[in-house]
Scaffold this active site. Structure first.
Site, PDB file in Angstrom:
ATOM      1  N   ASP A 130       0.412  -0.857  10.824  1.00 11.23           N
ATOM      2  CA  ASP A 130      -0.218  -1.274   9.585  1.00 11.23           C
ATOM      3  C   ASP A 130      -1.350  -2.243   9.921  1.00 11.23           C
ATOM      4  O   ASP A 130      -1.124  -3.416  10.154  1.00 11.23           O
ATOM      5  CB  ASP A 130       0.844  -1.943   8.698  1.00 11.23           C
ATOM      6  CG  ASP A 130       0.298  -2.492   7.393  1.00 11.23           C
ATOM      7  OD1 ASP A 130      -0.925  -2.414   7.177  1.00 11.23           O
ATOM      8  OD2 ASP A 130       1.092  -3.009   6.598  1.00 11.23           O
ATOM      9  N   ARG A 131      -2.570  -1.730   9.970  1.00 11.62           N
ATOM     10  CA  ARG A 131      -3.820  -2.426  10.292  1.00 11.62           C
ATOM     11  C   ARG A 131      -3.932  -2.727  11.790  1.00 11.62           C
ATOM     12  O   ARG A 131      -3.038  -3.273  12.406  1.00 11.62           O
ATOM     13  CB  ARG A 131      -4.007  -3.691   9.470  1.00 11.62           C
ATOM     14  CG  ARG A 131      -5.385  -4.334   9.686  1.00 11.62           C
ATOM     15  CD  ARG A 131      -5.675  -5.399   8.641  1.00 11.62           C
ATOM     16  NE  ARG A 131      -6.006  -4.803   7.341  1.00 11.62           N
ATOM     17  CZ  ARG A 131      -5.711  -5.348   6.167  1.00 11.62           C
ATOM     18  NH1 ARG A 131      -5.091  -6.486   6.119  1.00 11.62           N
ATOM     19  NH2 ARG A 131      -6.063  -4.751   5.059  1.00 11.62           N
ATOM     20  N   THR A 185       2.698   1.011   2.451  1.00 10.48           N
ATOM     21  CA  THR A 185       3.486   2.100   1.865  1.00 10.48           C
ATOM     22  C   THR A 185       3.360   3.365   2.699  1.00 10.48           C
ATOM     23  O   THR A 185       4.371   4.021   3.014  1.00 10.48           O
ATOM     24  CB  THR A 185       3.026   2.373   0.425  1.00 10.48           C
ATOM     25  OG1 THR A 185       3.206   1.194  -0.364  1.00 10.48           O
ATOM     26  CG2 THR A 185       3.824   3.510  -0.190  1.00 10.48           C
ATOM     27  N   GLY A 197      -4.587  -3.701  -0.833  1.00 11.64           N
ATOM     28  CA  GLY A 197      -4.205  -2.895  -1.980  1.00 11.64           C
ATOM     29  C   GLY A 197      -4.455  -1.414  -1.846  1.00 11.64           C
ATOM     30  O   GLY A 197      -4.267  -0.660  -2.805  1.00 11.64           O
ATOM     31  N   TYR A 248      -5.916 -18.261   0.482  1.00  4.92           N
ATOM     32  CA  TYR A 248      -6.395 -17.774  -0.804  1.00  4.92           C
ATOM     33  C   TYR A 248      -6.724 -18.919  -1.770  1.00  4.92           C
ATOM     34  O   TYR A 248      -7.453 -18.731  -2.738  1.00  4.92           O
ATOM     35  CB  TYR A 248      -5.377 -16.820  -1.433  1.00  4.92           C
ATOM     36  CG  TYR A 248      -5.403 -15.447  -0.794  1.00  4.92           C
ATOM     37  CD1 TYR A 248      -6.589 -14.728  -0.706  1.00  4.92           C
ATOM     38  CD2 TYR A 248      -4.256 -14.872  -0.267  1.00  4.92           C
ATOM     39  CE1 TYR A 248      -6.628 -13.475  -0.116  1.00  4.92           C
ATOM     40  CE2 TYR A 248      -4.285 -13.616   0.324  1.00  4.92           C
ATOM     41  CZ  TYR A 248      -5.473 -12.926   0.390  1.00  4.92           C
ATOM     42  OH  TYR A 248      -5.512 -11.694   0.977  1.00  4.92           O
ATOM     43  N   GLY A 262      -2.776   0.694   0.080  1.00 10.29           N
ATOM     44  CA  GLY A 262      -1.543   1.447   0.302  1.00 10.29           C
ATOM     45  C   GLY A 262      -1.144   1.593   1.754  1.00 10.29           C
ATOM     46  O   GLY A 262      -0.325   2.452   2.098  1.00 10.29           O
ATOM     47  N   LYS A 263      -1.678   0.749   2.617  1.00  7.17           N
ATOM     48  CA  LYS A 263      -1.405   0.859   4.059  1.00  7.17           C
ATOM     49  C   LYS A 263       0.082   0.725   4.383  1.00  7.17           C
ATOM     50  O   LYS A 263       0.641   1.545   5.107  1.00  7.17           O
ATOM     51  CB  LYS A 263      -2.161  -0.228   4.839  1.00  7.17           C
ATOM     52  CG  LYS A 263      -3.646  -0.143   4.800  1.00  7.17           C
ATOM     53  CD  LYS A 263      -4.279  -1.237   5.630  1.00  7.17           C
ATOM     54  CE  LYS A 263      -3.709  -2.614   5.340  1.00  7.17           C
ATOM     55  NZ  LYS A 263      -3.841  -3.017   3.926  1.00  7.17           N
ATOM     56  N   GLU A 309      -2.151 -13.216  -4.105  1.00 10.31           N
ATOM     57  CA  GLU A 309      -3.269 -12.266  -4.168  1.00 10.31           C
ATOM     58  C   GLU A 309      -3.985 -12.265  -5.513  1.00 10.31           C
ATOM     59  O   GLU A 309      -5.082 -11.705  -5.627  1.00 10.31           O
ATOM     60  CB  GLU A 309      -2.773 -10.846  -3.886  1.00 10.31           C
ATOM     61  CG  GLU A 309      -2.344 -10.603  -2.454  1.00 10.31           C
ATOM     62  CD  GLU A 309      -1.891  -9.175  -2.221  1.00 10.31           C
ATOM     63  OE1 GLU A 309      -1.829  -8.760  -1.053  1.00 10.31           O
ATOM     64  OE2 GLU A 309      -1.584  -8.475  -3.208  1.00 10.31           O
TER      65      GLU A 309
END
Length: 208
Positions: free
Chosen positions: A79-80, A15, A10, A43, A12-13, A146
């Protein structure tokens, strides 16, 4: 060149990865989320599925790193990274009792083999966010899987990120405080980020 975007769920990665790829003409590499075969089950029952999920992510990130290494002429924004997947998410699952000692040791042995042929990104951009900020973003984007994330889980990840970025990671890091920033709808905030990136990557005196 390899740029990585780091940050909690959450933050913003994805985006920011998209915006920077478009701005600079870089090639984006996105984390396998929508088609991860373990994520929804994870989850629902974190302890049962954590090892499977972490190994899947490790495999995907290693594949991305190898592709980046094999094409040094490209500028890739990811992204990560593989490093935070290990030192933040897998370590947090181990700390919270969701991975056994045996599973975690197997996982770390895989990672150690992978790091023999990988290197740190040229720049890691850490999106630092408070837990309330993360919760607000998670609720707004409305991904069903999530919505059951526990606050303690997010806090544990935030603590791990702080330890990873400031104590364990040896590469170049640019920290972006995101709580009071809107790089999507405020062009000035986005330019602040790109100006700092330019300083880190191309300037004589990198920003701090």
């Amino acid at each position: 060149m390899h740029i990585a975007i780091a940050g909690n769920i959450g933050s913003g990665k994805t985006t920011l990865t998209t915006l920077l790829a478009k701005h600079y003409g870089w090639e984006p590499k996105f984390e396998a989320v929508t088609y991860n075969p373990y994520l929804e089950d994870y989850y629902k029952d974190i302890a049962r599925w954590s090892f499977c999920l972490e190994v899947y992510f490790l495999k995907e990130r290693f594949k991305d790193v190898m592709e980046i290494n094999n094409h040094p002429d490209k500028v890739v924004i990811q992204d990560r990274s593989i490093f935070e997947g290990v030192y933040v998410f897998a370590a947090n699952n181990k700390e919270q009792g969701n991975m056994s000692d045996r599973d975690f040791e197997t996982y770390m042995n895989l990672f150690r083999l992978m790091t023999e042929i990988t290197r740190t990104p040229d720049l890691m951009i850490y999106l630092r966010a408070s837990v309330p900020h993360l919760i607000d973003h998670i609720q707004k984007r409305g991904r069903d899987y999530e919505q059951g994330i526990q606050i303690d889980y997010l806090k544990g990840l935030n603590d791990r990120y702080e330890d990873f970025i400031f104590n364990k990671y040896n590469g170049k890091v640019m920290v972006v405080e995101t709580d009071d920033m809107d790089f999507v709808d405020n062009p000035a905030d986005f330019q602040t980020i790109t100006d700092r990136i330019n300083g880190y990557l191309f300037g004589l005196f990198p920003s701090v």
